[in-house]
Write a protein that holds these residues in place. Structure first.
Motif, PDB file in Angstrom:
ATOM      1  N   ASP A 163       1.873  -6.723  12.592  1.00 10.69           N
ATOM      2  CA  ASP A 163       1.435  -5.649  13.486  1.00 10.69           C
ATOM      3  C   ASP A 163       2.454  -4.511  13.597  1.00 10.69           C
ATOM      4  N   GLY A 164       3.511  -4.579  12.814  1.00  9.88           N
ATOM      5  CA  GLY A 164       4.461  -3.471  12.807  1.00  9.88           C
ATOM      6  C   GLY A 164       5.436  -3.461  13.971  1.00  9.88           C
ATOM      7  N   THR A 165       5.418  -4.485  14.828  1.00 13.02           N
ATOM      8  CA  THR A 165       6.287  -4.444  16.000  1.00 13.02           C
ATOM      9  C   THR A 165       7.747  -4.752  15.649  1.00 13.02           C
ATOM     10  N   TYR A 200       5.489  -5.005   5.808  1.00  5.95           N
ATOM     11  CA  TYR A 200       4.980  -4.240   6.948  1.00  5.95           C
ATOM     12  C   TYR A 200       3.482  -4.039   6.855  1.00  5.95           C
ATOM     13  N   LYS A 201       2.734  -4.545   7.827  1.00  7.06           N
ATOM     14  CA  LYS A 201       1.295  -4.290   7.946  1.00  7.06           C
ATOM     15  C   LYS A 201       0.567  -4.416   6.615  1.00  7.06           C
ATOM     16  N   ASP A 202       0.648  -5.585   6.029  1.00  8.56           N
ATOM     17  CA  ASP A 202       0.115  -5.743   4.690  1.00  8.56           C
ATOM     18  C   ASP A 202      -0.885  -6.882   4.660  1.00  8.56           C
ATOM     19  N   LYS A 203      -1.700  -6.909   3.600  1.00  8.39           N
ATOM     20  CA  LYS A 203      -2.535  -8.084   3.363  1.00  8.39           C
ATOM     21  C   LYS A 203      -1.767  -9.003   2.419  1.00  8.39           C
ATOM     22  N   GLY A 224       8.405   4.086   9.692  1.00 11.60           N
ATOM     23  CA  GLY A 224       7.516   4.200   8.548  1.00 11.60           C
ATOM     24  C   GLY A 224       8.010   3.291   7.453  1.00 11.60           C
ATOM     25  N   ALA A 235       9.309  -3.871  12.931  1.00 16.30           N
ATOM     26  CA  ALA A 235       9.910  -2.647  12.384  1.00 16.30           C
ATOM     27  C   ALA A 235      10.392  -1.755  13.513  1.00 16.30           C
ATOM     28  N   TRP A 268       0.811  -1.222   0.000  1.00 14.14           N
ATOM     29  CA  TRP A 268       0.000   0.000   0.000  1.00 14.14           C
ATOM     30  C   TRP A 268       0.839   1.265   0.000  1.00 14.14           C
TER      31      TRP A 268
END
Lengths: 120, 172, 625
Positions: B128-130, B102-105, B139, B132, B75
């Motif tokens: 869940d971005g943890t 990162y935080k993706d489908k 970001g 990163a 995204w």
């Protein structure tokens, strides 16, 4: 002198302000003290950005892992720098920040003593 | 006499404040964490994208060669811009490229890979971005050049031809 | 098109009139006994020209005239008419034009209202004020011309940031500016009075109205900003210790100090030098605020477009003014080193000195906290943040004695007095603290500190209530302002202790249940509005005592493309129920934030009471004497 003593006592009370709190309270307390890097005027607690959401999870995980509040701050400052903390650490960079206002207050006390005729 | 001292102090004070503000005008007001180099990479474990197996970071960055960890998401538009540059590094034998999704489908990420190519030898999942955050990223995209468990260089934002040639000069 | 041209040229003419006014003023200064009526005439003309210019900008905004760069950058055809108009001052150029308008308006009012004052003093005030006005004209025309022409003419504008499309924020800047600019009159007047050695009781009662006026506007301006932040920024806070808020608080603190000092000068000839310094500081802080906000040297939630060149100009101008004022102060001010009439310990003077002492401390905390990161970065290129915990730690302990002095101070009389009923005063203090202890003891917060703190706020509250009933109470305005302040501190404290908050993720149809509370996400409606798409949620909220239906909203604006979250707040006398929703990326649930905030309404009411006190004092001078 009395006021000084009073202030000293109040500071003591402040420094003893570590009462037990449950984990969500601790998590909220920590995330309120963290500044979000995406929307730079908000705390992580208040922010709904991706970064803030993940950071909340990380803080939760670290609390569950048994890290103390200070250890979590240390972990995050190592990653992102001291900028991330809203409550500036007390070190050589911030001595002036913390002490200058108090010195000004003491200066005010001296002026007060000079101005006012305390003897009746 | 006393007056003169006060005047001098006042003048010095205001000149000082002026200079500081003047200096401050030239600094950017958007904060970016420093490109902290020579840090040890964090330890973590993550699921892989295709095989869905749990792997440990110690088993990924264990060889004596350069690694490039790229945090990306389908995204994220800048990721699309930098993707060709990462593809151009794919054939380099001294470098292994690891992706952190990162935080993706999963579906979207797969079609991203199918459309733009897959430069990664491994893709790890960060739902869940943890992870990163363990890396000190905030970001997407962010890219880390790693050698012997140390972060040599960190790129915040999309890679461009300049950063690619810099990476190439590192691994020469 | 046409309006831009007219606007631009009236601005140019207006700036020349400044020179004309200065010319006549200098000529008039020595020659005659009375003020030359030409000065008044040209001041009026200047006001009209700036007003025409401002009107032209409004017309350009209303007509969506995109040949004007300011309109293009900040407006859009689909924007409602109300926000087209308020958009005029919602941007940098327009807000400066507004600032200039208020400057010219105030100096005109000053001339009309100061007829009984010394002629030389009036003329000098006009000259100093015109120096400031010239500075702003130059700034406007040189770096931020609101009438820049664009060619080819764009078809559509870029739009106004949706979070600024709000009624409270539409009137917030003008009111705040009235406060800031009012301080410029105080500044010019103090310098003029210093030059002609006119700092005396007479001057004090004359300038008091200006101090009060700008103080009232500044208070109301800050209040509006807080209310806006509370319902618009979507996380239920009303004060964040954000730099942009701090810069409006600093002049307020200085002005409040000045207000109290002026009272002393009115009654006894004391603190003359200090009052001059405070007058200079108030305006310098207002300008400093403009500098810090407009130059983008600080970052904050409130984003403004910024440009280093503008920052540089304000910086130079600010330091020019400060240097001039220091020079005037040192050259002309003769400190009355003769025997100072002594101040006795138990007297109103002492209580005002204590007020000044604490206010200066509060000011220094806010000032240092705000600018320290800039200094640290410039010196050691380390970046730190200074946030709410810093201010809480340094301010709250000092608030306790401050509140107690604030309660006792007004009971003392000028020169020398006695404190009657010492016993009852002490008893009341103890009762207040015990009373507060009963309130806070059920909460696992730090109850010792909290009960002392809330106790001292209650103490001020009880004493001021008692004062209302004392016969021959001559200072009704002071009483109501202090009462309002005690209410403010109480509401803020109780609000921060008793607020509860639930953050959860819900899909349509789901419920959140905890103890007695049930939050049910009933429905989500989509609706197309003029310049945004609205998603409105329907929530049934049930707790011990009440049933509420709340409708928070998500707005997706088209120009610029920004999502905003509009809180729905049910306001009652005792508490606010506050709910917001937010969408989460890649998920079909919404992030729901539900807050119960007690005494919110009282925070706003108490600030209104505080400014009401100022208003009464402004209109009721004879009664106060």
């Amino acid at each position: 002198m009395k006021t000084l003593k009073l202030i000293f006592i109040i500071f003591l009370i402040f420094s003893l302000n570590y009462l037990k709190a449950n984990e969500t309270d601790l998590q909220n307390k920590i995330t309120k003290n963290l500044r979000c890097l995406i929307c730079q005027g908000q705390s992580v607690y208040d922010s709904d950005s991706d970064f803030a959401i993940s950071l909340k999870l990380v803080v939760k995980k670290k609390i569950n892992d048994g890290l103390s509040e200070k250890e979590i701050y240390d972990f995050l400052t190592e990653k992102y720098g001291e900028w991330i903390l809203y409550d500036p650490k007390f070190n050589k960079n911030t001595y002036i920040l913390w002490f200058l206002p108090l010195l000004i207050f003491l200066g005010g006390a001296i002026v007060f003593k000079k101005l006012i005729n305390i003897k009746k | 006499m006393k007056n003169k001292i006060i005047i001098t102090i006042v003048i010095f004070f205001f000149t000082f404040v002026f200079l500081i503000f003047y200096q401050g005008l030239n600094n950017s007001n958007i904060y970016k964490p420093s490109n902290s180099e020579n840090k040890i990479i964090p330890k973590f474990s993550a699921y892989t994208f295709f095989e869905n197996k749990l792997v440990k970071s110690e088993n990924i960055f264990n060889q004596k060669k350069f690694y490039l960890l790229n945090i990306w998401a389908s995204w994220c538009l800048p990721c699309r811009d930098e993707h060709p540059f990462i593809m151009s590094l794919k054939e380099n034998e001294k470098l292994e490229i690891i992706g952190l999704n990162y935080k993706d489908k999963q579906k979207n990420a797969k079609s991203f890979i199918n459309n733009y190519g897959n430069p990664y030898s491994k893709i790890l999942l960060d739902k869940d971005g943890t992870k990163a955050i363990e890396w000190g990223a905030y970001g997407v995209p962010e890219t880390f050049l790693i050698f012997e468990n140390q972060i040599i260089k960190k790129y915040i934002g999309p890679l461009n031809s300049e950063s690619i040639s810099e990476i190439k000069s590192f691994i020469k | 098109m046409l309006s831009s041209v007219i606007g631009y040229y009236s601005l140019i003419f207006g700036s020349f009139i400044s020179l004309v006014i200065i010319f006549f003023s200098v000529q008039n200064f020595k020659n005659s006994k009375i003020l030359d009526s030409k000065i008044l005439l040209f001041s009026f003309l200047q006001l009209v020209l700036v007003f025409v210019s401002f009107l032209c900008l409004i017309i350009s905004f209303v007509n969506s005239d995109f040949s004007n760069e300011t309109v293009f950058n900040n407006s859009h055809t689909t924007k409602p008419l109300f926000y087209k108009i308020t958009g005029t001052w919602g941007n940098h150029e327009g807000s400066l034009l507004l600032w200039l308008l208020v400057l010219t308006l105030f100096i005109f009012i000053f001339l009309v209202k100061s007829k009984s004052q010394l002629k030389k003093y009036r003329i000098l005030t006009v000259i100093f004020q015109q120096v400031i006005i010239i500075g702003f004209f130059t700034f406007l025309i040189k770096t931020s011309n609101p009438f820049n022409y664009l060619f080819p003419i764009p078809k559509e504008g870029l739009g106004l940031n949706p979070i600024l499309q709000d009624p409270a924020l539409a009137i917030h800047p003008p009111i705040l500016y009235l406060g800031y600019v009012g301080s410029s009159i105080i500044f010019s007047s103090a310098l003029a009075a210093t030059t002609v050695n006119y700092i005396n009781n007479n001057w004090a009662s004359h300038i008091k109205s200006w101090v009060l006026t700008s103080w009232i506007f500044l208070t109301l301006g800050i209040l509006l900003g807080s209310i806006w932040a509370y319902y618009e920024l979507g996380w239920g806070g009303f004060w964040f210790w954000d730099p942009v808020e701090n810069v409006s608080l600093m002049p307020w603190l200085a002005l409040t100090t000045l207000l109290h000092c002026i009272l002393v000068l009115e009654k006894r000839s004391l603190f003359k030098s200090w009052i001059i310094i405070l007058s200079i500081a108030t305006f310098a802080l207002s300008m400093c605020g403009t500098f810090l906000v407009r130059s983008g040297i600080l970052n904050s939630v409130h984003t403004f477009a910024n440009d280093p060149e503008r920052g540089l100009f304000i910086l130079f101008f600010l330091f020019l003014l400060i240097s001039i004022s220091i020079l005037i102060f040192l050259v002309f001010h003769k400190s009355d080193n003769k025997k100072l009439s002594p101040i006795f310990f138990l007297s109103k003077e002492t209580s005002i000195v204590i007020n000044n002492w604490f206010m200066m401390y509060f000011l220094s905390v806010v000032l240092i906290g705000t600018v320290y990161p800039i200094f640290l970065e410039a010196i050691s290129s380390q970046k730190i943040s200074v946030g709410p915990p810093f201010y809480n730690k340094l301010l709250i302990p000092f608030l306790i004695p401050f509140l107690i002095f604030m309660a006792i101070g007004p009971r003392l009389r000028w020169i020398k007095s006695e404190l009657k009923d010492k016993l009852s005063l002490v008893a009341l203090l103890i009762i207040s603290v015990l009373f507060s202890f009963l309130i806070v003891r059920n909460f696992n917060t730090n109850y010792l500190l909290n009960s002392i703190l809330i106790g001292s706020a209650f103490y001020l509250f009880f004493i001021t209530v008692q004062d209302f009933f004392i016969k021959k109470n001559k200072r009704f305005s002071q009483n109501i302002a202090h009462f309002g302040f005690s209410l403010l501190i109480l509401s803020i404290l109780l609000n921060s202790i008793f607020s509860t908050e639930i953050i959860t993720n819900l899909k349509v149809g789901e419920s959140y249940i905890e103890d007695d509370l049930k939050i049910e996400f009933k429905d989500l409606d989509k609706e197309n509005k003029k310049n945004y798409i609205s998603f409105t949620g329907t929530f049934y909220i049930k707790d011990k005592s009440s049933n509420n239906i709340l409708n928070p909203e998500l707005r997706i604006y088209n120009q610029p493309n920004i999502i905003t979250s509009e809180a729905d707040i049910k306001i009652t006398l005792m508490q606010d129920n506050f709910i917001t929703i937010n969408s989460v990326k890649n998920e079909d649930y919404f992030n729901v934030r539900y807050l119960v905030k007690p005494f919110m309404l009282w925070i706003w009411i108490s600030v209104l009471l505080v400014s009401l006190g100022g208003l009464i004092s402004l209109f009721n001078k004879k009664y106060e004497k």
